[in-house]
Structures are given as C-alpha cells and as structure tokens.
Design a protein around this motif. Structure first.
Motif, PDB file in Angstrom:
ATOM      1  N   UNK A  33       0.725  -1.054  -0.135  1.00  0.00           N
ATOM      2  CA  UNK A  33      -0.152   0.038  -0.007  1.00  0.00           C
ATOM      3  C   UNK A  33       0.769   1.276  -0.046  1.00  0.00           C
ATOM      4  N   UNK A  34       1.795   1.286   0.697  1.00  0.00           N
ATOM      5  CA  UNK A  34       2.764   2.514   0.778  1.00  0.00           C
ATOM      6  C   UNK A  34       3.852   2.663  -0.222  1.00  0.00           C
ATOM      7  N   UNK A  35       3.902   1.439  -0.730  1.00  0.00           N
ATOM      8  CA  UNK A  35       4.923   1.292  -1.947  1.00  0.00           C
ATOM      9  C   UNK A  35       6.395   1.644  -1.415  1.00  0.00           C
ATOM     10  N   UNK A  36       7.287   2.513  -1.907  1.00  0.00           N
ATOM     11  CA  UNK A  36       8.695   2.567  -1.648  1.00  0.00           C
ATOM     12  C   UNK A  36       8.703   3.552  -0.527  1.00  0.00           C
ATOM     13  N   UNK A  37       7.707   3.968  -0.125  1.00  0.00           N
ATOM     14  CA  UNK A  37       7.645   5.176   1.045  1.00  0.00           C
ATOM     15  C   UNK A  37       7.378   4.463   2.541  1.00  0.00           C
ATOM     16  N   UNK A  38       8.064   3.423   2.978  1.00  0.00           N
ATOM     17  CA  UNK A  38       8.068   2.966   4.151  1.00  0.00           C
ATOM     18  C   UNK A  38       9.032   3.556   5.123  1.00  0.00           C
ATOM     19  N   UNK A  39       8.568   3.419   6.344  1.00  0.00           N
ATOM     20  CA  UNK A  39       9.370   3.831   7.532  1.00  0.00           C
ATOM     21  C   UNK A  39      10.048   2.735   7.703  1.00  0.00           C
ATOM     22  N   UNK A  40      11.590   2.773   7.581  1.00  0.00           N
ATOM     23  CA  UNK A  40      12.301   1.805   8.039  1.00  0.00           C
ATOM     24  C   UNK A  40      12.443   1.170   9.476  1.00  0.00           C
ATOM     25  N   UNK A  41      12.312   1.991  10.341  1.00  0.00           N
ATOM     26  CA  UNK A  41      12.158   1.833  11.960  1.00  0.00           C
ATOM     27  C   UNK A  41      11.008   0.693  12.185  1.00  0.00           C
ATOM     28  N   UNK A  42       9.689   1.159  11.447  1.00  0.00           N
ATOM     29  CA  UNK A  42       8.627   0.174  11.675  1.00  0.00           C
ATOM     30  C   UNK A  42       8.546  -1.104  11.319  1.00  0.00           C
ATOM     31  N   UNK A  43       9.433  -1.178   9.879  1.00  0.00           N
ATOM     32  CA  UNK A  43       9.707  -2.184   9.130  1.00  0.00           C
ATOM     33  C   UNK A  43      10.489  -3.308  10.068  1.00  0.00           C
ATOM     34  N   UNK A  44      11.705  -2.476  10.554  1.00  0.00           N
ATOM     35  CA  UNK A  44      12.652  -3.412  11.313  1.00  0.00           C
ATOM     36  C   UNK A  44      11.901  -3.898  12.367  1.00  0.00           C
ATOM     37  N   UNK A  45      11.315  -3.072  13.070  1.00  0.00           N
ATOM     38  CA  UNK A  45      10.648  -3.675  14.246  1.00  0.00           C
ATOM     39  C   UNK A  45       9.616  -4.693  14.102  1.00  0.00           C
ATOM     40  N   UNK A  46       8.927  -4.405  13.104  1.00  0.00           N
ATOM     41  CA  UNK A  46       8.010  -5.702  12.772  1.00  0.00           C
ATOM     42  C   UNK A  46       8.532  -6.908  12.279  1.00  0.00           C
TER      43      UNK A  46
END
Length: 162
Positions: A63-76
C-alpha cells in the motif's frame, strides 16, 4: 506362624509400594503429555500470529509502496522473527516431552510393574519358602532329638539310681 505373617505383611507392603509408584509414574506421564499438548497448541498459535503479522506488513508495504518507515519495518520484522523463534522453541519442548520424557516414564513403569519387581518378588518368595522349610526341619529335628534324648536321660537316670 508369626514369622510367616511378618513375611506376608512385608510382601503386602511391597505390593502397595509398587502400586503407589505406578500411580505416581502414571500421573507424571499424564502431566507431561498435557504439557506437551499445551506447548504444541501454543506453538501453533504463535505460528499463526507470525504469519498474520507477516501478511499485514507485506500488505502495508504494498500500500505504501517505496515510502515505508525503516524503523517500523525493522521492528515488525524483528517481532515476526522472534515470534517464529518462540514457536520453534515451543515445538521443540513438545517434541522433548513426547519423544523423550514420556517414553522414559513408560520404561520406568514397565520396570516397576513388570522384569525387576516380579523377579524380586519371586526370589523373595523362594527364600521365604526355603526359610520356612528349614525352620520346620530344624524344629522337627529338635523335637525328635529332645524326645529321644529325654527318654535316654530318664532311662540312664533310673538305671543309675538302681
């Protein structure tokens, strides 16, 4: 007869002890079986949770495409990885209980109820019977000798007195 009753009492006590030990082993075996089931259930639920989190994160990335927050992605990602690891650990514990602990209790139960107890009981019964037979033989010999010896002593005493 008193000795016989004591020996019988000891055998009854041994039987009671074996019954108690067998009941304890059954109880422990059942407890570990239930514990293994709980670990398996928990592991399955953790797996489902990890897959759900992975799917949700994948959906959010799309949904967000390339605009993802690296902190939330890493935590997830860490959360998913830890959940997967926890699930594997739970499966491993269930496996240990089911394939190592419970079968060992079965062996202990077989040993207690079957090969060693029955052998010991049989040896004890043989020893008891041999002892009783020896005692009966000894008592018979003592009785025979004392009756014969007593009559000989009386005869000699009477002969000496004359």
């Amino acid at each position: 007869t008193e000795l016989r009753s004591q020996l019988n009492e000891q055998l009854r006590a041994l039987d009671g002890r074996v019954d108690t030990q067998t009941a304890l082993v059954n109880e422990l075996q059942d407890w570990f079986r239930r514990r293994a089931e709980l670990h398996q259930d928990y592991a399955t639920k953790l797996d489902k949770l990890a897959k759900s989190l992975q799917a949700r994160h994948k959906e959010q990335r799309i949904k967000r495409g390339s605009c993802t927050c690296s902190v939330s992605t890493a935590a997830g990602t860490r959360l998913v990885n830890q959940t997967v690891k926890d699930a594997r650990d739970q499966y491993a514990m269930a496996d240990v209980y089911l394939n190592n602990v419970i079968p060992r209790f079965t062996q202990v139960q077989d040993d207690t109820a079957g090969n060693k107890y029955m052998d010991a009981k049989l040896k004890a019964l043989k020893a008891r019977n041999e002892y009783i037979l020896s005692m009966d033989s000894a008592n018979a010999a003592i009785h025979k000798n004392s009756v014969e010896d007593l009559s000989d002593i009386v005869d000699h005493y009477n002969y000496d007195m004359l």
